[in-house]
Design a protein around this motif. Structure first.
Motif, short mmCIF file in Angstrom:
data_model
loop_
_atom_site.label_atom_id
_atom_site.label_comp_id
_atom_site.label_asym_id
_atom_site.label_seq_id
_atom_site.Cartn_x
_atom_site.Cartn_y
_atom_site.Cartn_z
N VAL A 476 0.84 -1.21 0.00
CA VAL A 476 0.00 0.00 0.00
C VAL A 476 0.87 1.26 0.00
CG1 VAL A 476 -1.72 1.29 1.31
CG2 VAL A 476 -1.89 -1.18 1.12
N ARG A 477 1.91 1.24 0.80
CA ARG A 477 2.68 2.48 1.01
C ARG A 477 3.80 2.66 -0.01
NH1 ARG A 477 3.40 1.40 7.48
NH2 ARG A 477 1.21 1.66 8.07
N LEU A 478 4.40 1.58 -0.47
CA LEU A 478 5.55 1.70 -1.36
C LEU A 478 5.20 1.34 -2.81
CD1 LEU A 478 8.34 0.05 0.82
CD2 LEU A 478 7.92 2.47 0.51
N TRP A 479 4.68 0.15 -2.95
CA TRP A 479 4.54 -0.41 -4.30
C TRP A 479 3.43 0.28 -5.09
CZ3 TRP A 479 0.66 -3.62 -6.59
CH2 TRP A 479 1.06 -4.20 -7.79
N LYS A 480 2.27 0.45 -4.49
CA LYS A 480 1.13 1.03 -5.21
C LYS A 480 1.40 2.46 -5.67
CE LYS A 480 -3.86 1.65 -4.77
NZ LYS A 480 -5.01 1.67 -3.86
N PRO A 481 1.97 3.35 -4.81
CA PRO A 481 2.26 4.71 -5.31
C PRO A 481 3.23 4.71 -6.48
CG PRO A 481 2.35 4.67 -2.93
CD PRO A 481 2.21 3.26 -3.36
N MET A 482 4.20 3.80 -6.46
CA MET A 482 5.15 3.75 -7.57
C MET A 482 4.47 3.33 -8.86
SD MET A 482 8.54 2.11 -5.89
CE MET A 482 9.35 2.07 -7.46
N VAL A 483 3.64 2.33 -8.74
CA VAL A 483 2.94 1.86 -9.94
C VAL A 483 2.04 2.95 -10.49
CG1 VAL A 483 1.25 0.18 -10.77
CG2 VAL A 483 3.08 -0.55 -9.27
N GLU A 484 1.34 3.62 -9.61
CA GLU A 484 0.44 4.69 -10.07
C GLU A 484 1.23 5.82 -10.73
OE1 GLU A 484 -1.68 5.80 -6.59
OE2 GLU A 484 -3.13 4.16 -6.75
N GLU A 485 2.38 6.14 -10.17
CA GLU A 485 3.20 7.19 -10.75
C GLU A 485 3.67 6.80 -12.15
OE1 GLU A 485 7.26 9.71 -9.62
OE2 GLU A 485 6.49 8.18 -8.25
N MET A 486 4.08 5.56 -12.27
CA MET A 486 4.52 5.08 -13.59
C MET A 486 3.35 5.13 -14.59
SD MET A 486 6.80 1.83 -12.51
CE MET A 486 8.20 1.99 -11.44
N TYR A 487 2.19 4.73 -14.15
CA TYR A 487 1.03 4.70 -15.03
C TYR A 487 0.67 6.10 -15.50
CZ TYR A 487 -3.62 3.45 -16.74
OH TYR A 487 -4.74 3.27 -17.52
N LEU A 488 0.74 7.08 -14.59
CA LEU A 488 0.45 8.46 -14.96
C LEU A 488 1.45 8.97 -15.98
CD1 LEU A 488 -0.46 9.99 -11.48
CD2 LEU A 488 -2.00 9.72 -13.43
N GLU A 489 2.71 8.65 -15.76
CA GLU A 489 3.73 9.09 -16.71
C GLU A 489 3.51 8.45 -18.08
OE1 GLU A 489 7.57 8.44 -15.14
OE2 GLU A 489 7.36 9.93 -13.54
N GLU A 490 3.10 7.20 -18.06
CA GLU A 490 2.85 6.51 -19.33
C GLU A 490 1.70 7.17 -20.08
OE1 GLU A 490 0.97 2.46 -21.09
OE2 GLU A 490 0.98 2.82 -18.94
N VAL A 568 16.58 11.43 -5.47
CA VAL A 568 16.71 10.06 -4.97
C VAL A 568 15.50 9.76 -4.11
CG1 VAL A 568 18.09 8.48 -3.61
CG2 VAL A 568 19.19 10.21 -5.00
N SER A 569 14.78 8.71 -4.43
CA SER A 569 13.67 8.29 -3.61
C SER A 569 14.20 7.48 -2.45
CB SER A 569 12.70 7.45 -4.44
OG SER A 569 11.71 6.92 -3.61
N LEU A 570 13.96 7.96 -1.23
CA LEU A 570 14.55 7.32 -0.05
C LEU A 570 13.93 5.97 0.22
CD1 LEU A 570 14.80 10.38 2.32
CD2 LEU A 570 16.62 9.33 1.00
N THR A 571 12.66 5.84 -0.08
CA THR A 571 11.99 4.58 0.23
C THR A 571 12.40 3.48 -0.73
OG1 THR A 571 10.14 5.30 -1.11
CG2 THR A 571 10.01 5.69 1.26
N LEU A 572 12.70 3.85 -1.95
CA LEU A 572 12.97 2.82 -2.94
C LEU A 572 14.45 2.66 -3.25
CD1 LEU A 572 10.12 3.72 -5.38
CD2 LEU A 572 10.21 1.80 -3.82
N GLY A 573 15.21 3.69 -3.01
CA GLY A 573 16.60 3.64 -3.41
C GLY A 573 16.78 3.81 -4.89
N LEU A 574 15.80 4.42 -5.56
CA LEU A 574 15.89 4.63 -7.01
C LEU A 574 16.37 6.03 -7.28
CD1 LEU A 574 12.47 3.11 -8.06
CD2 LEU A 574 14.68 2.01 -8.15
N GLN A 575 17.18 6.17 -8.30
CA GLN A 575 17.61 7.50 -8.73
C GLN A 575 16.87 7.84 -10.00
OE1 GLN A 575 21.80 7.55 -9.09
NE2 GLN A 575 22.12 7.95 -6.92
N GLN A 576 16.28 9.02 -10.00
CA GLN A 576 15.50 9.44 -11.15
C GLN A 576 16.25 10.57 -11.85
OE1 GLN A 576 11.87 10.60 -9.39
NE2 GLN A 576 11.18 8.50 -9.01
#
Lengths: 635, 130
Positions: A476-490, A568-576
């Motif tokens: 709920v807190r990590l995975w779903k927001p990331m997926v939604e963000e990707m979907y919006l960008e798409e 840098v997203s702190l929760t994911l460790g991803l660099q954008q």
């Protein structure tokens, strides 16, 4: 008149006895504690200390009194204290200052031509120095005590019958009246050219508040400082040092001439102190205070006595130090009443420093002795013997054990005080890192099976229920927001109709090149590698990253747009990055625990390539994800 | 007389800076007047004696005593003017006050030193006994 005043004053003194201290040091008094007797006997080394003539010399009587026989003791007292005007002995203090009188005589000749009688004393006669408590038939005399009162001296002589009062002279400085401690009223005998110094020197403290001439004359007559003949010639004005305009410049001059630094003075007393401590240590090592063999009851009693003596000495040292400080405070306050605030600190600070050093050395020595005695008695770490834990009742080991337990308890209490208990929020970081790594590894399907949960629980040191709850929250807190963000960008990219041109499809039969018999697919290690973008806009990747088996590249280069900065997203460790894509590589790490699979099993599992180019046949949100290698679940 | 004139001159109302300068000048003049007084040496001796009470070693005062001797030898003994009676009174009183202060500091210090020595002796006796 003066006689009546003296008698009235003495009666008041006898009734109230403010500022008078009487200490009966005779051995007949059973009320005095034995350790105090030891102190008094030890402190007085001079046998003439309690001698009457010595005391008389201290007050101001001359030594020719010794020709009187002991049988005529009462007559002697009557001859001294019978009549106030009678000459009994000359004053012992005649000069202004013993150390500087010679110098004054040498270097102030011109000044002395006009003022030749510039000398000071308490008075001409000793009967003027002393106020005696009435006649011999008064109340103090009947109590065999003769009270002698001076502004600087409080003396009480015990006197029994016709005997010479040779015992128990107690001299002490009263701390109840700070303005009169150690300070004698003094006067300058005047000539026709020179006015009386008592005009501008009051008797309260050094110099007190100004009083008019008649009051001052009457007071000094009453106290016996002036004879009636002298009292008539008192100067009408009153001079106060504090109000003088010369005071501040004089003090500045004196400080400029001689202001002592204390750094050099610190060396010698410290050396002395260390020498004394060494002597005591040698005495302790050589003495019988630290005996290793078991103590007999007599030895134990002796050590106990010694310990009580030392403790009494320590208390006495503390008491005397406080007394000394109070005395110095009183002296300073009385001088500052004359010469302004801070005038006496220059002088008192040095004395206080030196004496405090001496007291510190003395106290350290006594403490060392007490420590040695305690060791000899078997006490350790200053733990007082609790009832039931004395040496006769319990063995030595039990005492040591109890002391250790007490120490542990104290340590725990101190830890609890410094770090108060508070409930822990969340799981430990190490456990969370394990679970988070699995989540990102299985990003497209983050639903662990029961076996996965079991393995993760063992790796993270948690229960299966904790693992399940964490994944519920993480989705709920990590995975779903990331997926939604990707979907919006798409969706934004679809609206702009920007087609991705570079498609990197790796070969199907790409196999790992590692030669180890066991390969690790590490679920804990997740490293994010940001693709470097060249000037031409092509993505360059390291070869060794692709060599590792199970490396998954997620290229989201088509979804990036201009407003993305390299955050840098702190929760994911991803660099954008705004221009380049984000690639996630799950590399095996040699240092962390992981799941091991035999090499042949991995080779049997073929890599499944999901071609997302055909967007019509597949209804997926990641339609434009290019060049994606997904590792099939091997469980 | 000079001191009175100085006091009168310095009492005028002027700017803060000017008054500060005048006060400093007054202090300097007063210092010179005090230093030229014949009792100045006695005052310094009393000051030194008060300081000596706090020092355990006599050798720690060598530098000060040298400076003192130089000052005594080089000092020109000017006779005071008859109008400076206030300064005379002040110098006498302050010398006396310092001498009394020395006595007052010395008395408890001597008592306490005697007590400390006696306590050291007691400790030594305790060590010898045991």
């Amino acid at each position: 008149m003066a006689r009546q005043l003296c008698e009235e004053k003495s009666k008041d003194m006898a009734s109230s006895s403010h500022g008078l201290f009487y200490s009966d040091v005779s051995s007949n008094n059973p009320t005095i504690q034995p350790h105090l007797m030891n102190h008094i006997q030890g402190f007085v080394t001079d046998p003439d200390m309690f001698n009457l003539t010595t005391g008389m010399d201290m007050i101001g009587f001359s030594k020719n009194l010794q020709q009187h026989s002991e049988s005529n003791g009462v007559m002697m007292w009557k001859s001294f204290f019978g009549k106030p005007g009678q000459l009994a002995g000359s004053s012992s203090s005649k000069t202004m200052n013993g150390s500087c009188s010679n110098f004054y005589n040498q270097h102030a000749d011109a000044y002395n031509t006009n003022k030749q009688d510039f000398t000071s004393g308490i008075s001409e006669t000793s009967s003027e120095n002393l106020v005696v408590g009435g006649a011999h038939d008064s109340a103090p005399w009947q109590e065999n005590r003769l009270m002698v009162d001076d502004s600087s001296l409080r003396c009480v002589f015990p006197c029994e019958g016709n005997q010479r009062p040779s015992q128990g002279l107690s001299l002490s400085l009263s701390s109840t009246n700070p303005l009169s401690i150690g300070l004698q009223s003094f006067e300058l005998r005047q000539t026709s050219h020179h006015q009386h110094l008592s005009d501008f020197v009051s008797r309260e403290g050094f110099f007190g508040k100004p009083v008019n001439a008649q009051q001052q004359q009457q007071q000094m007559l009453q106290d016996g400082y002036l004879s009636p003949s002298k009292g008539a010639n008192i100067y009408q004005g009153h001079f106060l040092i504090k109000n003088s305009k010369f005071l501040v410049p004089a003090q500045v001059l004196l400080n400029e001439f001689c202001s002592l630094g204390t750094k050099e003075n610190d060396v010698l007393p410290k050396q002395k102190c260390s020498q004394k401590n060494k002597q005591w240590e040698e005495g302790n090592s050589g003495g019988g205070s630290s005996k290793n063999h078991s103590l007999s009851s007599l030895e134990y009693v002796e050590l106990q006595k010694r310990k009580t003596k030392l403790l009494a000495m320590l208390e006495e040292v503390d008491r005397r130090y406080k007394h000394y400080r109070n005395q110095m405070k009183a002296v300073v306050s009385s001088f500052e009443a004359v010469a302004g605030n801070g005038a006496a600190t220059v002088y008192s600070a040095l004395a206080l420093k030196a004496m405090s050093r001496h007291f510190r050395c003395l106290k350290d020595g006594i403490m060392d002795e007490i420590e040695a005695t305690r060791k000899g008695m078997g006490e350790k770490d200053h733990v007082a013997a609790v009832p039931g834990t004395t040496r006769g009742e319990t063995p030595r080991l039990r005492i040591v054990d109890q002391s250790l337990r007490q120490q542990r308890a104290f340590q725990q209490i101190s830890i609890m005080e410094t770090h108060p208990w508070r409930p822990q929020r969340g799981l430990p970081e190490r456990s969370v890192s394990v679970l988070r790594a699995w989540l990102f590894e299985h990003f497209l399907h983050p639903y662990p099976s029961d076996v996965d949960k079991h393995i993760l629980a063992r790796q993270a040191g948690l229960s299966r229920r904790q693992v399940s709850n964490w994944f519920i929250n993480a989705r709920v807190r990590l995975w779903k927001p990331m997926v939604e963000e990707m979907y919006l960008e798409e969706e934004k990219e679809q609206e702009n109709d920007v087609a991705s041109s570079d498609i990197n499809v790796p070969e199907e039969d790409e196999k790992p090149t590692q030669e180890a018999p066991l390969l690790r697919i590490d679920s804990e290690c997740m490293s994010s590698i940001v693709n470097d973008v060249t000037k031409s806009g092509k993505t360059i990747q390291n070869d060794n990253q692709m060599d590792a088996f199970g490396s998954v590249e997620l290229d989201f280069s088509s979804y990036t747009h201009a407003h993305h900065s390299s955050g840098v997203s702190l929760t994911l460790g991803l660099q954008q990055h705004g221009e380049s894509g984000v690639s996630l590589a799950f590399l095996p790490a040699a240092t962390q625990s992981s799941m091991f699979y035999p090499r042949d099993q991995i080779q049997e599992c073929q890599t499944v390539q999901y071609s997302l180019l055909d967007a019509e046949g597949q209804n997926m949100p990641f339609r434009n994800v290019m060049g994606t290698h997904l590792l099939h679940d091997l469980v | 007389m000079e001191a009175r004139q100085i006091g009168e001159n310095g009492s005028g109302r002027k700017g803060v800076e000017e008054s500060d300068v005048e006060i400093k000048e007054n202090e300097e003049v007063l210092k010179k007047i005090i230093a030229s007084h014949p009792l100045y040496e006695v005052l310094i001796q009393s000051h030194i004696n008060c300081l000596k009470v706090g020092l355990s070693e006599a050798g720690e005062f060598d530098a000060t005593s040298e400076a003192w001797n130089k000052l005594v030898n080089s000092k020109s003994k000017a006779t005071p003017s008859p109008n400076t009676s206030e300064l005379d009174h002040f110098m006498e009183a302050y010398c006396m006050a310092l001498s009394k202060l020395r006595e007052a500091i010395e008395e408890p210090t001597k008592e306490t030193n005697a007590f400390i020595r006696a306590t050291y002796l007691q400790l030594k006796e305790l060590n010898e006994l045991n």
